[in-house]
Design a protein around this motif. Structure first.
Motif, short mmCIF file in Angstrom:
data_model
loop_
_atom_site.label_atom_id
_atom_site.label_comp_id
_atom_site.label_asym_id
_atom_site.label_seq_id
_atom_site.Cartn_x
_atom_site.Cartn_y
_atom_site.Cartn_z
N PRO A 37 0.82 -1.22 0.00
CA PRO A 37 0.00 0.00 0.00
C PRO A 37 0.86 1.28 0.00
O PRO A 37 0.49 2.27 -0.62
N GLN A 38 2.01 1.23 0.67
CA GLN A 38 2.89 2.40 0.67
C GLN A 38 3.48 2.64 -0.72
O GLN A 38 3.58 3.78 -1.17
N LEU A 39 3.86 1.57 -1.41
CA LEU A 39 4.37 1.71 -2.77
C LEU A 39 3.29 2.26 -3.70
O LEU A 39 3.55 3.12 -4.55
N GLU A 40 2.06 1.78 -3.52
CA GLU A 40 0.94 2.27 -4.34
C GLU A 40 0.69 3.75 -4.07
O GLU A 40 0.46 4.53 -4.99
N GLY A 41 0.73 4.13 -2.80
CA GLY A 41 0.56 5.53 -2.44
C GLY A 41 1.67 6.39 -3.00
O GLY A 41 1.44 7.49 -3.51
N PHE A 42 2.90 5.91 -2.93
CA PHE A 42 4.05 6.62 -3.48
C PHE A 42 3.86 6.84 -4.97
O PHE A 42 4.12 7.92 -5.50
N GLU A 43 3.40 5.80 -5.67
CA GLU A 43 3.17 5.92 -7.11
C GLU A 43 2.08 6.95 -7.41
O GLU A 43 2.20 7.75 -8.35
N LYS A 44 1.03 6.96 -6.62
CA LYS A 44 -0.04 7.95 -6.82
C LYS A 44 0.50 9.37 -6.65
O LYS A 44 0.15 10.27 -7.42
N ILE A 45 1.37 9.57 -5.66
CA ILE A 45 1.98 10.88 -5.45
C ILE A 45 2.82 11.26 -6.68
O ILE A 45 2.74 12.39 -7.18
N CYS A 46 3.61 10.33 -7.18
CA CYS A 46 4.45 10.59 -8.35
C CYS A 46 3.61 10.95 -9.58
O CYS A 46 3.95 11.85 -10.35
N ILE A 47 2.48 10.27 -9.74
CA ILE A 47 1.57 10.57 -10.86
C ILE A 47 1.05 12.00 -10.73
O ILE A 47 1.03 12.76 -11.70
N MET A 48 0.63 12.37 -9.52
CA MET A 48 0.11 13.72 -9.31
C MET A 48 1.18 14.78 -9.54
O MET A 48 0.91 15.84 -10.11
N LEU A 49 2.41 14.48 -9.14
CA LEU A 49 3.52 15.43 -9.37
C LEU A 49 3.77 15.58 -10.86
O LEU A 49 4.02 16.68 -11.36
N GLN A 50 3.72 14.47 -11.59
CA GLN A 50 3.92 14.50 -13.03
C GLN A 50 2.82 15.35 -13.70
O GLN A 50 3.08 16.03 -14.68
N GLU A 51 1.60 15.31 -13.14
CA GLU A 51 0.49 16.09 -13.68
C GLU A 51 0.60 17.57 -13.32
O GLU A 51 -0.22 18.37 -13.75
N GLY A 52 1.60 17.91 -12.50
CA GLY A 52 1.81 19.32 -12.17
C GLY A 52 1.23 19.76 -10.85
O GLY A 52 1.24 20.95 -10.53
N LYS A 53 0.71 18.82 -10.08
CA LYS A 53 0.17 19.20 -8.78
C LYS A 53 1.31 19.48 -7.81
O LYS A 53 2.34 18.83 -7.86
N PRO A 54 1.14 20.46 -6.93
CA PRO A 54 2.17 20.71 -5.91
C PRO A 54 2.26 19.53 -4.95
O PRO A 54 1.28 18.81 -4.73
N MET A 55 3.44 19.37 -4.36
CA MET A 55 3.68 18.25 -3.43
C MET A 55 2.65 18.24 -2.31
O MET A 55 2.07 17.20 -2.00
N ALA A 56 2.42 19.40 -1.69
CA ALA A 56 1.49 19.47 -0.55
C ALA A 56 0.09 19.02 -0.95
O ALA A 56 -0.55 18.26 -0.23
N GLN A 57 -0.36 19.46 -2.11
CA GLN A 57 -1.70 19.09 -2.58
C GLN A 57 -1.77 17.58 -2.84
O GLN A 57 -2.75 16.93 -2.48
N ALA A 58 -0.73 17.03 -3.45
CA ALA A 58 -0.71 15.59 -3.73
C ALA A 58 -0.77 14.78 -2.44
O ALA A 58 -1.50 13.80 -2.33
N LEU A 59 -0.01 15.22 -1.44
CA LEU A 59 -0.01 14.51 -0.15
C LEU A 59 -1.37 14.60 0.52
O LEU A 59 -1.87 13.60 1.06
N VAL A 60 -2.01 15.76 0.47
CA VAL A 60 -3.34 15.92 1.09
C VAL A 60 -4.35 15.04 0.37
O VAL A 60 -5.18 14.38 1.01
N MET A 61 -4.27 15.01 -0.95
CA MET A 61 -5.22 14.19 -1.71
C MET A 61 -5.05 12.70 -1.38
O MET A 61 -6.03 11.98 -1.24
N LEU A 62 -3.80 12.26 -1.23
CA LEU A 62 -3.55 10.87 -0.88
C LEU A 62 -4.08 10.56 0.52
O LEU A 62 -4.72 9.53 0.75
N LEU A 63 -3.84 11.48 1.45
CA LEU A 63 -4.34 11.31 2.81
C LEU A 63 -5.87 11.25 2.83
O LEU A 63 -6.45 10.38 3.47
#
Length: 172
Positions: A37-63
């Motif tokens: 699940p942590q690897l899957e979450g990490f991948e979701k964060i990377c996808i959001m970063l690639q889409e141009g989302k800020p790190m903070a927003q990506a982390l909040v969305m994952l949470l």
């Protein structure tokens, strides 16, 4: 650091320097042995970063996703009441508004680029059109020949700034 994390980051164009920041934001303590699940979450964060989302927003969305996933499993046997539905809808509206606001700067950049490209295209079109005009060619040839003979006759009809919107009114 785990090779799977590096591979995921590379797959989505996330630099290795950002990996510790992502793991810290996800509160992953052991980067050597992340769970599935942590690897899957990490991948979701990377996808959001690639889409141009800020790190903070990506982390909040994952949470938020993780919280909603657990809440959905816990209440799946119960029928949600009107208050829970309202709360869910309001949360979704807030997320949609936040996502729109986060994307506005990128939209502005894209529109600015589009307008610059339109300007250059029209500029080049006008130059090409004028170069094909026989009268312009004749005046140009006369001007060149005049310069070679020591005369400096410039193209009188072409001295205005055609790139300026008010150029047609300034020739009076």
């Amino acid at each position: 650091m785990n090779n799977a994390l590096k591979e995921i980051a590379a797959k989505y164009g996330v630099s290795e320097e950002k990996i510790p920041e992502i793991l810290s934001g996800m509160k992953i303590k052991d980067a050597q042995k992340p769970s599935k699940p942590q690897l899957e979450g990490f991948e979701k964060i990377c996808i959001m970063l690639q889409e141009g989302k800020p790190m903070a927003q990506a982390l909040v969305m994952l949470l938020d996703e993780a919280k909603n996933g657990r809440a959905g499993k816990e209440t799946s046997t119960n029928t949600p009441n009107a208050e829970e539905i309202d709360s869910f809808i309001l949360t979704q509206a807030q997320r949609a508004a936040d996502a729109t606001l986060a994307s506005l700067p990128q939209i502005a950049v894209e529109e600015h680029q589009r307008l610059k490209e339109l300007f250059v295209q029209r500029y080049r079109q006008r130059i090409a059109q004028q170069l094909q005009d026989p009268e312009f060619r004749q005046q140009f040839q006369l001007a060149i020949e005049g310069q070679q003979m020591g005369k400096f006759n410039f193209l009188n009809s072409m001295t205005s700034n055609i790139a300026l919107p008010s150029s047609s009114s300034s020739n009076s």
